[in-house]
Design a protein around this motif. Structure first.
Motif, PDB file in Angstrom:
ATOM      1  N   PHE A 304      19.862 -32.963 -12.151  1.00  0.00           N
ATOM      2  CA  PHE A 304      20.799 -33.641 -11.261  1.00  0.00           C
ATOM      3  C   PHE A 304      20.261 -33.494  -9.846  1.00  0.00           C
ATOM      4  CE2 PHE A 304      23.548 -32.496 -14.832  1.00  0.00           C
ATOM      5  CZ  PHE A 304      24.193 -33.707 -15.064  1.00  0.00           C
ATOM      6  N   GLY A 305      20.258 -34.588  -9.080  1.00  0.00           N
ATOM      7  CA  GLY A 305      19.708 -34.513  -7.734  1.00  0.00           C
ATOM      8  C   GLY A 305      20.077 -35.725  -6.911  1.00  0.00           C
ATOM      9  N   PHE A 306      19.422 -35.843  -5.752  1.00  0.00           N
ATOM     10  CA  PHE A 306      19.744 -36.899  -4.796  1.00  0.00           C
ATOM     11  C   PHE A 306      18.670 -37.981  -4.685  1.00  0.00           C
ATOM     12  CE2 PHE A 306      21.791 -32.979  -3.294  1.00  0.00           C
ATOM     13  CZ  PHE A 306      23.109 -33.396  -3.274  1.00  0.00           C
ATOM     14  N   SER A 307      17.426 -37.623  -4.986  1.00  0.00           N
ATOM     15  CA  SER A 307      16.356 -38.607  -4.785  1.00  0.00           C
ATOM     16  C   SER A 307      15.227 -38.375  -5.776  1.00  0.00           C
ATOM     17  CB  SER A 307      15.804 -38.509  -3.355  1.00  0.00           C
ATOM     18  OG  SER A 307      15.167 -37.258  -3.152  1.00  0.00           O
ATOM     19  N   ALA A 308      14.486 -39.445  -6.036  1.00  0.00           N
ATOM     20  CA  ALA A 308      13.323 -39.349  -6.929  1.00  0.00           C
ATOM     21  C   ALA A 308      12.265 -40.334  -6.479  1.00  0.00           C
ATOM     22  CB  ALA A 308      13.739 -39.631  -8.370  1.00  0.00           C
ATOM     23  N   MET A 309      10.990 -39.919  -6.623  1.00  0.00           N
ATOM     24  CA  MET A 309       9.863 -40.790  -6.294  1.00  0.00           C
ATOM     25  C   MET A 309       8.892 -40.801  -7.464  1.00  0.00           C
ATOM     26  SD  MET A 309       9.022 -39.698  -2.370  1.00  0.00           S
ATOM     27  CE  MET A 309      10.320 -39.502  -1.158  1.00  0.00           C
ATOM     28  N   PHE A 310       8.537 -42.002  -7.878  1.00  0.00           N
ATOM     29  CA  PHE A 310       7.577 -42.196  -8.953  1.00  0.00           C
ATOM     30  C   PHE A 310       6.377 -42.932  -8.373  1.00  0.00           C
ATOM     31  CE2 PHE A 310       5.889 -45.008 -12.319  1.00  0.00           C
ATOM     32  CZ  PHE A 310       5.540 -44.052 -13.268  1.00  0.00           C
ATOM     33  N   GLY A 311       5.185 -42.603  -8.841  1.00  0.00           N
ATOM     34  CA  GLY A 311       3.985 -43.241  -8.308  1.00  0.00           C
ATOM     35  C   GLY A 311       3.426 -42.420  -7.156  1.00  0.00           C
ATOM     36  N   PHE A 312       3.314 -43.035  -5.974  1.00  0.00           N
ATOM     37  CA  PHE A 312       2.685 -42.382  -4.827  1.00  0.00           C
ATOM     38  C   PHE A 312       3.358 -41.058  -4.459  1.00  0.00           C
ATOM     39  CE2 PHE A 312       2.173 -41.712  -0.249  1.00  0.00           C
ATOM     40  CZ  PHE A 312       0.792 -41.723  -0.156  1.00  0.00           C
ATOM     41  N   GLY A 313       4.690 -41.050  -4.390  1.00  0.00           N
ATOM     42  CA  GLY A 313       5.408 -39.834  -4.009  1.00  0.00           C
ATOM     43  C   GLY A 313       5.213 -38.712  -5.003  1.00  0.00           C
ATOM     44  N   MET A 385      17.180 -43.307  -4.181  1.00  0.00           N
ATOM     45  CA  MET A 385      17.785 -42.337  -3.276  1.00  0.00           C
ATOM     46  C   MET A 385      19.270 -42.612  -3.084  1.00  0.00           C
ATOM     47  SD  MET A 385      14.693 -42.310  -0.541  1.00  0.00           S
ATOM     48  CE  MET A 385      13.038 -41.867  -1.110  1.00  0.00           C
ATOM     49  N   SER A 386      20.091 -41.594  -3.380  1.00  0.00           N
ATOM     50  CA  SER A 386      21.538 -41.739  -3.204  1.00  0.00           C
ATOM     51  C   SER A 386      22.012 -41.213  -1.856  1.00  0.00           C
ATOM     52  CB  SER A 386      22.280 -41.011  -4.333  1.00  0.00           C
ATOM     53  OG  SER A 386      22.012 -39.628  -4.310  1.00  0.00           O
ATOM     54  N   VAL A 387      21.085 -40.638  -1.052  1.00  0.00           N
ATOM     55  CA  VAL A 387      21.383 -40.197   0.322  1.00  0.00           C
ATOM     56  C   VAL A 387      20.327 -40.790   1.244  1.00  0.00           C
ATOM     57  CG1 VAL A 387      22.500 -38.059  -0.425  1.00  0.00           C
ATOM     58  CG2 VAL A 387      20.050 -38.051   0.068  1.00  0.00           C
ATOM     59  N   PRO A 388      20.572 -40.821   2.570  1.00  0.00           N
ATOM     60  CA  PRO A 388      19.603 -41.467   3.476  1.00  0.00           C
ATOM     61  C   PRO A 388      18.236 -40.800   3.508  1.00  0.00           C
ATOM     62  CG  PRO A 388      21.730 -41.187   4.540  1.00  0.00           C
ATOM     63  CD  PRO A 388      21.804 -40.425   3.260  1.00  0.00           C
ATOM     64  N   ALA A 482       1.818 -36.568 -19.135  1.00  0.00           N
ATOM     65  CA  ALA A 482       3.066 -36.751 -18.395  1.00  0.00           C
ATOM     66  C   ALA A 482       2.778 -37.319 -17.018  1.00  0.00           C
ATOM     67  CB  ALA A 482       3.796 -35.420 -18.278  1.00  0.00           C
ATOM     68  N   PHE A 483       3.762 -38.028 -16.478  1.00  0.00           N
ATOM     69  CA  PHE A 483       3.664 -38.604 -15.139  1.00  0.00           C
ATOM     70  C   PHE A 483       4.350 -37.676 -14.147  1.00  0.00           C
ATOM     71  CE2 PHE A 483       3.271 -42.147 -18.024  1.00  0.00           C
ATOM     72  CZ  PHE A 483       2.292 -42.939 -17.449  1.00  0.00           C
ATOM     73  N   PRO A 484       3.745 -37.483 -12.986  1.00  0.00           N
ATOM     74  CA  PRO A 484       4.383 -36.628 -11.979  1.00  0.00           C
ATOM     75  C   PRO A 484       5.528 -37.353 -11.279  1.00  0.00           C
ATOM     76  CG  PRO A 484       2.318 -37.483 -11.115  1.00  0.00           C
ATOM     77  CD  PRO A 484       2.417 -37.969 -12.548  1.00  0.00           C
ATOM     78  N   TRP A 485       6.665 -36.681 -11.179  1.00  0.00           N
ATOM     79  CA  TRP A 485       7.833 -37.176 -10.459  1.00  0.00           C
ATOM     80  C   TRP A 485       8.171 -36.207  -9.341  1.00  0.00           C
ATOM     81  CZ3 TRP A 485      11.521 -41.207 -11.281  1.00  0.00           C
ATOM     82  CH2 TRP A 485      11.213 -42.082 -12.334  1.00  0.00           C
ATOM     83  N   ASN A 486       8.556 -36.751  -8.220  1.00  0.00           N
ATOM     84  CA  ASN A 486       9.053 -35.944  -7.106  1.00  0.00           C
ATOM     85  C   ASN A 486      10.574 -36.094  -7.081  1.00  0.00           C
ATOM     86  OD1 ASN A 486       9.966 -35.006  -4.591  1.00  0.00           O
ATOM     87  ND2 ASN A 486       8.127 -35.666  -3.523  1.00  0.00           N
TER      88      ASN A 486
END
Length: 526
Positions: A304-313, A385-388, A482-486
């Motif tokens: 559970f979290g607020f943001s995720a980046m796939f690919g470059f991030g 992203m669910s927050v700014p 596996a793919f890296p997720w931030n």
């Protein structure tokens, strides 16, 4: 006109009259409450500085007016009153004259009100001194003020505090002792402190400890610590409710004392990276409900979290994690430059559910397939992203059009383009605006996102700089790759598709929503 139509018209008129009557009654109640709150409870003479003042206390504010002698010329002189709202007062103490080393007793000097002063988004601790040598007069005011400021139920009395001593420059313990603990002590807030020893320590404590006596939880650390505790609060709520499959709203609010390198969530709820501001929001009981996302893969909950980046991030973070021996700024710059040098898109299927099509009252599986929109192609970066996501490096936020509790998340999908164009897109995050005004960038307000990589392609673990070695060809891995997720600044490697779903107001944070960070620091990496 038929009788049926007449009856309908009459009924509609009666309903409108009833609504008007209810609105008038509500307005009357509000006026009576305001009148009641402004009634003077106490009035007395105090010295502020060297001048005597007429001081008035109501349920909501303290007002003081200088006592000015009559002007012999007869000219009227109307002094300007001073006002202090009690909602900004977090402590009141009796002032006494004590000799050096004297711990108790002493002649009464008056009352001191400890409050916060606003300076933009910054909150600063301040003190108002009311001098009066009368013991009876002083204690009457002290007791009344004490009752008024301890009334709000949102103000915490007992907090569970987690401190990550390894955050950023290992300053978390110092920040807490120097800037936060004195404010908690002054506000009579008791604390139970756990200094975390490893990743996952806070989560394990939160799963097992008794939460009944606590009014809130406090995290002193960076984004990783915040992410772990936010996740822990929701997981604990699930365990207490006996609902491991469905997200449950966290029972206790979380206070975030920034002690990391970017402090994205703290900046988003406070507007500034300042431990005193964060601590004052906590002691004053400022609460903000915030949306969160659930991340799952193949039906299994991941986080559970607020943001995720796939690919470059995700690739940037994965490279940075391999250089933990570097300082955080050097590590970040190294990963950014390396990932840009080896820039490549991910081939994936991107599906999303627009926020306006969300069917929030039904189970996730009950949503019809036609409501999803699907794109297939090459993407350099996909962010949800669910927050700014404000930070010193992105003063306007990674998702500047997203608020904390609007029930949706920002989907930012960056399609395949040249390295130079991609760098232009990135640089605009640290300056003014226009980061989305590129043909290869698309943005959507969504309530759910599904990312399904077309092939399990992973990037090389170590990059060789020897001449002749390919630096652009992906390496095809086995099915276990596996793919890296931030995810909230934490690296997670996931081999299969990922479903991200927004859950409105899943957690409550101490703080208040901001539109834009006041920080003027910009990233110098590019």
């Amino acid at each position: 006109m038929s009788d049926v139509k007449k009856k309908k018209k009459k009924k509609k008129k009666e309903e409108e009259e009833e609504e008007c009557k209810e609105e008038e009654e509500e307005e009357q109640h509000v006026k009576e409450d305001e009148k009641h709150s402004e009634c003077v409870l106490l009035r007395g003479i105090f010295k502020l500085g060297k001048k005597s003042h007429d001081v008035l206390l109501s349920r909501t504010k303290l007002t003081w007016i200088p006592i000015v002698p009559e002007n012999p010329t007869g000219e009227a002189c109307v002094p300007q009153p001073g006002v202090l709202l009690l909602r900004d007062v977090y402590a009141v103490k009796v002032k006494r004259r004590r000799a050096a080393g004297q711990q108790s007793g002493g002649a009464v000097l008056g009352v001191a009100l400890f409050c916060c002063r606003r300076k933009g988004r910054l909150l600063e601790a301040d003190t108002l001194h009311l001098h009066n040598a009368s013991t009876e007069h002083t204690h009457t005011w002290y007791n009344t003020l004490k009752d008024l400021i301890t009334g709000p139920s949102s103000r915490p009395r007992y907090l569970k505090v987690f401190i990550n001593p390894s955050s950023h420059k290992k300053e978390a313990v110092h920040i807490y002792r120097e800037h936060v603990a004195p404010l908690f002590k002054m506000a009579d807030v008791r604390t139970d402190i756990t200094v975390t020893e490893r990743k996952g320590h806070a989560l394990s404590v939160m799963k097992e400890c008794k939460l009944d006596g606590y009014d809130g939880v406090v995290c002193v650390g960076g984004d990783g610590s915040v992410a772990e505790l936010c996740h822990a609060l929701v997981v604990r709520a699930q365990l207490d409710a006996g609902s491991p499959e469905k997200p449950v709203t966290a029972v206790l609010p979380l206070g975030i004392i920034p002690a990391g390198s970017t402090d994205v969530v703290s900046c988003s709820v406070h507007g500034v990276r300042d431990p005193v501001t964060a601590a004052l929001h906590i002691v004053l009981g400022h609460l903000q409900q915030v949306d969160m996302c659930s991340f799952s893969s193949l039906g299994q909950s991941v986080h559970f979290g607020f943001s995720a980046m796939f690919g470059f991030g995700g690739q940037c973070l994965a490279r940075a994690e391999k250089k933990r021996w570097m300082s955080s700024s050097r590590r970040r710059e190294y990963a950014l430059v390396k990932t840009l040098a080896r820039l490549r898109p991910e081939d994936c299927q991107l599906s999303f559910l627009p926020a306006k099509k969300s069917i929030r009252d039904k189970e996730p599986d009950s949503e019809v397939d036609e409501s999803w929109m699907t794109n297939q192609g090459l993407y350099l970066s996909i962010s949800i992203m669910s927050v700014p996501c404000l930070s010193p490096h992105t003063p306007r936020g990674l998702a500047p059009n997203t608020s904390l509790a609007n029930g949706s998340a920002a989907l930012i999908a960056v399609g395949n383009t040249s390295r130079s164009e991609f760098i232009k897109h990135l640089k605009r995050y640290s300056s003014s605006s226009g980061q989305f005004s590129f043909s290869f960038v698309e943005t959507h307000d969504v309530s759910a996102v599904r990312i399904r990589p077309r092939s399990l392609v992973a990037w090389p673990e170590e990059e060789s700089e020897e001449e002749g070695e390919s630096k652009t060809s992906p390496i095809i891995q086995s099915e276990a790759a596996a793919f890296p997720w931030n995810i909230d600044g934490e690296l997670m490697e996931i081999a299969n598709e990922v479903l991200v779903r927004v859950h409105p107001r899943l957690i409550t944070l101490y703080g208040e929503e901001v539109d834009e960070s006041e920080s003027t620091v910009s990233c110098s990496c590019i």
